[in-house]
Enzyme design. Structure first.
Site, PDB file in Angstrom:
ATOM      1  N   CYS A  12       8.918  -7.896  10.699  1.00 12.86           N
ATOM      2  CA  CYS A  12       9.266  -6.492  10.749  1.00 12.86           C
ATOM      3  C   CYS A  12      10.760  -6.435  11.034  1.00 12.86           C
ATOM      4  O   CYS A  12      11.383  -7.469  11.297  1.00 12.86           O
ATOM      5  CB  CYS A  12       8.458  -5.792  11.836  1.00 12.86           C
ATOM      6  SG  CYS A  12       8.295  -4.028  11.549  1.00 12.86           S
ATOM      7  N   CYS A  88       6.258  -3.860   7.867  1.00 13.30           N
ATOM      8  CA  CYS A  88       6.964  -2.585   7.798  1.00 13.30           C
ATOM      9  C   CYS A  88       7.723  -2.520   6.479  1.00 13.30           C
ATOM     10  O   CYS A  88       8.099  -3.541   5.919  1.00 13.30           O
ATOM     11  CB  CYS A  88       7.890  -2.380   8.983  1.00 13.30           C
ATOM     12  SG  CYS A  88       9.294  -3.472   9.099  1.00 13.30           S
ATOM     13  N   CYS A  96      14.592 -11.769   2.157  1.00 13.38           N
ATOM     14  CA  CYS A  96      14.154 -12.689   3.199  1.00 13.38           C
ATOM     15  C   CYS A  96      14.785 -14.056   2.999  1.00 13.38           C
ATOM     16  O   CYS A  96      15.171 -14.406   1.897  1.00 13.38           O
ATOM     17  CB  CYS A  96      12.631 -12.846   3.167  1.00 13.38           C
ATOM     18  SG  CYS A  96      11.741 -11.356   3.626  1.00 13.38           S
TER      19      CYS A  96
END
Length: 167
Positions: A12, A88, A96
């Site tokens: 998140c 989220c 990422c």
């Protein structure tokens, strides 16, 4: 079912509520078959006190829970993840790190209970609801036939399927 323990990372943005709830829930519900971790792209540095109160009240593990950067899990000596779930929408849309081992990834959008304003009961209700949604998804996830899953390694020339179960 395999005897292997699967590592699961919940991401998140702030790593203070939803991903923390998911980490603790998986570690409780996973009964040693799964090891949950959590991290954030921009960690707040502290776990939301409402999340900790809820987890403690229902007997879920809280020891060692802390808000941390996802960079901790992208270094060479970090635990290799088998699965990475964003919980989220902000983290789902971010770029990422490249995770060692090329884990399976998915997005589980859960409303942020820490954004709920109001009295203690209203805030607790928001955290209970978020945890309930996470528990439902975790239970469905744990019911998958892990001994039959394959992980594909995209983008690597000549890559072959890598079984999730041990050789």
């Amino acid at each position: 079912m395999t005897d292997r323990v699967f590592n699961v990372l919940f991401l998140c943005t702030g790593n203070s509520a939803r991903s923390i709830l998911a980490e603790s829930a998986l570690n409780k519900l996973g009964e040693g078959r799964f090891r949950g971790y959590s991290a954030g792209s921009f960690p707040k540095g502290a776990v939301n006190p409402d999340a900790l109160r809820l987890l403690e009240r229902i007997g879920y593990p809280t020891e060692g829970l802390h808000s941390k950067s996802w960079e901790e899990f992208s270094v060479p000596d970090a635990p290799v993840m088998d699965f990475v779930f964003t919980v989220c929408d902000d983290a789902a849309g971010e770029t990422c790190p490249v995770w060692p081992g090329h884990p399976m990834t998915a997005h589980w959008g859960i409303e942020d209970p820490s954004h709920v304003e109001g009295n203690d009961i209203e805030r607790e209700r928001a955290f209970v609801t978020a945890l309930r949604y996470l528990e439902n998804r975790i239970k469905l996830f744990m019911a998958l036939p892990f001994d039959q899953l394959d992980v594909r390694t995209p983008g690597i020339k000549g890559a072959t399927d890598r079984p999730v179960s041990p050789d």
